[in-house]
Enzyme design. Sequence first.
Site, PDB file in Angstrom:
ATOM      1  N   TYR A   1      84.479 -13.969  13.067  1.00  0.00           N
ATOM      2  CA  TYR A   1      83.243 -13.462  13.663  1.00  0.00           C
ATOM      3  C   TYR A   1      83.096 -11.959  13.417  1.00  0.00           C
ATOM      4  O   TYR A   1      82.025 -11.473  13.061  1.00  0.00           O
ATOM      5  CB  TYR A   1      83.211 -13.757  15.170  1.00  0.00           C
ATOM      6  CG  TYR A   1      81.990 -13.173  15.816  1.00  0.00           C
ATOM      7  CD1 TYR A   1      80.713 -13.624  15.489  1.00  0.00           C
ATOM      8  CD2 TYR A   1      82.090 -12.116  16.727  1.00  0.00           C
ATOM      9  CE1 TYR A   1      79.577 -13.065  16.041  1.00  0.00           C
ATOM     10  CE2 TYR A   1      80.958 -11.553  17.290  1.00  0.00           C
ATOM     11  CZ  TYR A   1      79.711 -12.025  16.942  1.00  0.00           C
ATOM     12  OH  TYR A   1      78.586 -11.455  17.490  1.00  0.00           O
TER      13      TYR A   1
ATOM     14  N   PRO B   1      77.064  -0.782  18.774  1.00  0.00           N
ATOM     15  CA  PRO B   1      77.100  -1.972  19.638  1.00  0.00           C
ATOM     16  C   PRO B   1      77.717  -3.162  18.917  1.00  0.00           C
ATOM     17  O   PRO B   1      77.329  -3.470  17.788  1.00  0.00           O
ATOM     18  CB  PRO B   1      75.613  -2.227  19.917  1.00  0.00           C
ATOM     19  CG  PRO B   1      74.900  -1.649  18.730  1.00  0.00           C
ATOM     20  CD  PRO B   1      75.707  -0.458  18.316  1.00  0.00           C
ATOM     21  N   THR B   2      78.666  -3.795  19.548  1.00  0.00           N
ATOM     22  CA  THR B   2      79.219  -5.037  18.993  1.00  0.00           C
ATOM     23  C   THR B   2      79.414  -6.039  20.128  1.00  0.00           C
ATOM     24  O   THR B   2      79.920  -5.700  21.197  1.00  0.00           O
ATOM     25  CB  THR B   2      80.573  -4.819  18.274  1.00  0.00           C
ATOM     26  OG1 THR B   2      81.453  -4.099  19.132  1.00  0.00           O
ATOM     27  CG2 THR B   2      80.404  -4.060  16.972  1.00  0.00           C
TER      28      THR B   2
ATOM     29  N   SER C   1      76.272  -3.436  23.627  1.00  0.00           N
ATOM     30  CA  SER C   1      75.404  -4.511  23.121  1.00  0.00           C
ATOM     31  C   SER C   1      74.705  -5.226  24.274  1.00  0.00           C
ATOM     32  O   SER C   1      75.298  -5.415  25.348  1.00  0.00           O
ATOM     33  CB  SER C   1      76.250  -5.525  22.341  1.00  0.00           C
ATOM     34  OG  SER C   1      75.488  -6.686  22.086  1.00  0.00           O
TER      35      SER C   1
ATOM     36  N   TYR D   1      67.787  -6.244  21.711  1.00  0.00           N
ATOM     37  CA  TYR D   1      66.984  -7.103  20.832  1.00  0.00           C
ATOM     38  C   TYR D   1      65.796  -7.516  21.690  1.00  0.00           C
ATOM     39  O   TYR D   1      66.001  -7.998  22.812  1.00  0.00           O
ATOM     40  CB  TYR D   1      67.755  -8.368  20.456  1.00  0.00           C
ATOM     41  CG  TYR D   1      68.962  -8.185  19.580  1.00  0.00           C
ATOM     42  CD1 TYR D   1      68.834  -7.803  18.247  1.00  0.00           C
ATOM     43  CD2 TYR D   1      70.235  -8.437  20.076  1.00  0.00           C
ATOM     44  CE1 TYR D   1      69.946  -7.675  17.431  1.00  0.00           C
ATOM     45  CE2 TYR D   1      71.358  -8.305  19.267  1.00  0.00           C
ATOM     46  CZ  TYR D   1      71.198  -7.926  17.948  1.00  0.00           C
ATOM     47  OH  TYR D   1      72.297  -7.798  17.142  1.00  0.00           O
TER      48      TYR D   1
ATOM     49  N   THR E   1      67.315  -2.652  18.034  1.00  0.00           N
ATOM     50  CA  THR E   1      67.761  -3.188  16.744  1.00  0.00           C
ATOM     51  C   THR E   1      66.599  -3.934  16.099  1.00  0.00           C
ATOM     52  O   THR E   1      66.043  -4.859  16.696  1.00  0.00           O
ATOM     53  CB  THR E   1      68.977  -4.113  16.935  1.00  0.00           C
ATOM     54  OG1 THR E   1      70.023  -3.341  17.533  1.00  0.00           O
ATOM     55  CG2 THR E   1      69.471  -4.676  15.606  1.00  0.00           C
TER      56      THR E   1
ATOM     57  N   LYS F   1      67.422   1.168  15.306  1.00  0.00           N
ATOM     58  CA  LYS F   1      68.605   0.851  14.503  1.00  0.00           C
ATOM     59  C   LYS F   1      68.290  -0.243  13.479  1.00  0.00           C
ATOM     60  O   LYS F   1      67.773  -1.309  13.851  1.00  0.00           O
ATOM     61  CB  LYS F   1      69.731   0.369  15.430  1.00  0.00           C
ATOM     62  CG  LYS F   1      70.993  -0.127  14.727  1.00  0.00           C
ATOM     63  CD  LYS F   1      72.067  -0.434  15.762  1.00  0.00           C
ATOM     64  CE  LYS F   1      73.374  -0.869  15.139  1.00  0.00           C
ATOM     65  NZ  LYS F   1      73.408  -2.273  14.730  1.00  0.00           N
TER      66      LYS F   1
ATOM     67  N   HIS G   1      73.450  -3.358   9.576  1.00  0.00           N
ATOM     68  CA  HIS G   1      74.095  -4.285  10.505  1.00  0.00           C
ATOM     69  C   HIS G   1      75.499  -4.672  10.015  1.00  0.00           C
ATOM     70  O   HIS G   1      75.958  -5.791  10.233  1.00  0.00           O
ATOM     71  CB  HIS G   1      73.222  -5.530  10.694  1.00  0.00           C
ATOM     72  CG  HIS G   1      73.212  -6.082  12.090  1.00  0.00           C
ATOM     73  ND1 HIS G   1      72.096  -6.094  12.880  1.00  0.00           N
ATOM     74  CD2 HIS G   1      74.185  -6.665  12.839  1.00  0.00           C
ATOM     75  CE1 HIS G   1      72.379  -6.671  14.045  1.00  0.00           C
ATOM     76  NE2 HIS G   1      73.652  -7.022  14.044  1.00  0.00           N
TER      77      HIS G   1
ATOM     78  N   ARG H   1      75.615  -7.822   7.874  1.00  0.00           N
ATOM     79  CA  ARG H   1      75.568  -9.119   8.572  1.00  0.00           C
ATOM     80  C   ARG H   1      74.173  -9.721   8.601  1.00  0.00           C
ATOM     81  O   ARG H   1      73.994 -10.804   9.138  1.00  0.00           O
ATOM     82  CB  ARG H   1      76.080  -8.944  10.011  1.00  0.00           C
ATOM     83  CG  ARG H   1      77.539  -8.557  10.056  1.00  0.00           C
ATOM     84  CD  ARG H   1      77.917  -7.979  11.405  1.00  0.00           C
ATOM     85  NE  ARG H   1      78.129  -8.946  12.442  1.00  0.00           N
ATOM     86  CZ  ARG H   1      79.262  -9.593  12.676  1.00  0.00           C
ATOM     87  NH1 ARG H   1      80.292  -9.389  11.881  1.00  0.00           N
ATOM     88  NH2 ARG H   1      79.382 -10.434  13.688  1.00  0.00           N
TER      89      ARG H   1
ATOM     90  N   GLY I   1      78.072   1.881   8.998  1.00  0.00           N
ATOM     91  CA  GLY I   1      78.376   0.966   7.893  1.00  0.00           C
ATOM     92  C   GLY I   1      79.493   1.492   7.017  1.00  0.00           C
ATOM     93  O   GLY I   1      79.297   2.427   6.240  1.00  0.00           O
ATOM     94  N   GLY I   2      80.660   0.913   7.176  1.00  0.00           N
ATOM     95  CA  GLY I   2      81.766   1.228   6.275  1.00  0.00           C
ATOM     96  C   GLY I   2      82.415   2.581   6.498  1.00  0.00           C
ATOM     97  O   GLY I   2      83.157   3.053   5.641  1.00  0.00           O
TER      98      GLY I   2
ATOM     99  N   ARG J   1      85.145   4.774   7.765  1.00  0.00           N
ATOM    100  CA  ARG J   1      86.530   4.468   8.139  1.00  0.00           C
ATOM    101  C   ARG J   1      87.409   5.710   8.268  1.00  0.00           C
ATOM    102  O   ARG J   1      88.556   5.598   8.698  1.00  0.00           O
ATOM    103  CB  ARG J   1      87.176   3.557   7.078  1.00  0.00           C
ATOM    104  CG  ARG J   1      86.392   2.295   6.754  1.00  0.00           C
ATOM    105  CD  ARG J   1      86.596   1.214   7.791  1.00  0.00           C
ATOM    106  NE  ARG J   1      85.833   0.015   7.482  1.00  0.00           N
ATOM    107  CZ  ARG J   1      84.661  -0.286   8.058  1.00  0.00           C
ATOM    108  NH1 ARG J   1      84.121   0.499   8.953  1.00  0.00           N
ATOM    109  NH2 ARG J   1      84.016  -1.398   7.731  1.00  0.00           N
TER     110      ARG J   1
END
Length: 341
Positions: A19, A72-73, A101, A121, A147, A213, A237, A240, A269-270, A272
């Site tokens: 997930y 948010p996750t 989220s 949402y 979002t 977002k 996202h 995703r 996004g990405g 790190r």
Amino acid sequence: MAGLEARAREVLAPHVVDYVATGAGEQLTRDEAHDAWTRVRFAPHVLREVTSVDLTTTLLGRELTVPWGVAPTSGQREVHADGEPAVLRAGAAAGALTVVSSNAGTRFEDLPEAPWWLQVYLPADRTLAQPLIERAVAAGASALVLTVDTPVVSRKPAGASEASFWDLVDPARVRVNFDEGYAERPGSEKATDLGPHDIGWLAGVSGLPVAVKGVLRPDDARRCVDAGAAAVWVSNHGGRQLDRVLPTATALPAVVEAVGADAQVYVDGGIRSGTDVLAALSLGADAVFLGRSPVWALVEGEGGVARLHDELRRDLVEALRLAGCRTPREARGVAALPPAP
Ligand SMILES: Cc1cc2nc3c(=O)[nH]c(=O)nc-3n(C[C@H](O)[C@H](O)[C@H](O)COP(=O)(O)O)c2cc1C
């Protein structure tokens, strides 16, 4: 931050790993996200005083100690029983913002004292969102993040078990801020008719600034700002939603130019490492957000997320000093070249 995902994979159930990790389609967008940051090349300043670096950043009127936040996750309480409260406490201690989220597994009233924004949402019948927003405002949310890249939830690749994630989760640990029976109510499905007017509507019902977002185009960024958005958040996202969209590192410069000084610009996004953050700041972002990294770090609870913030702070301070910058703002323009598409 290296190794976080590998460690989490040893601990988490396969449906939770899937997930969190999975992207949409062939996962090209997910896989390109980090690489795009690595293509930014710097032209660092030299002969400048960099004895002390100050990461202080103001996001929508709130002063923070670092120029990043947690995106948010959903699913955080499937990763660790402490879920959102652990993420918020670690964020507050690090001086970072956390976005919660709307599908969170912790009731807003049970969140600890911390700087936080609510992600929303909007449903087809907007009024159904109002009670949740009002409760978040009462519980201390200081901005809303709308979002806009999810008119439908993208199907995940064959074999990935997102469907089974939602089948297997404990209902007491996800989407706990929706009333009983919410999903069965007519109009509770995701809105497929979002428009710029929704930004003003959200600001009106909440009394809070609204960040949008999921923007990748300069013309859309401008429409958001003209409709009253306080910030535009460049995001796909985490790869995703629609696959094969632009990496956010590639999309960012044109959005920054279109928005100008009229609103803040964030990106995710990405991201790190501190060098990735430097790349985003150098291309004009006011702040960056971290999606999967804090989720993987959460496997070790609040301490794991605290270590992530700590490591990123050290990493970014070093990168800024090497680039001849004392503040995130001074990093602007240090990118020599926009990342190649
Ligand atoms: C497990 C997971 C759940 C997510 N849930 C949400 C969500 O509820 N709302 C939302 O706007 N974005 C959600 N996102 C997207 C993130 O906010 C963010 O845009 C993305 O993860 C950033 O990319 P990164 O993971 O490479 O850092 C989710 C991402 C992941 C990985």
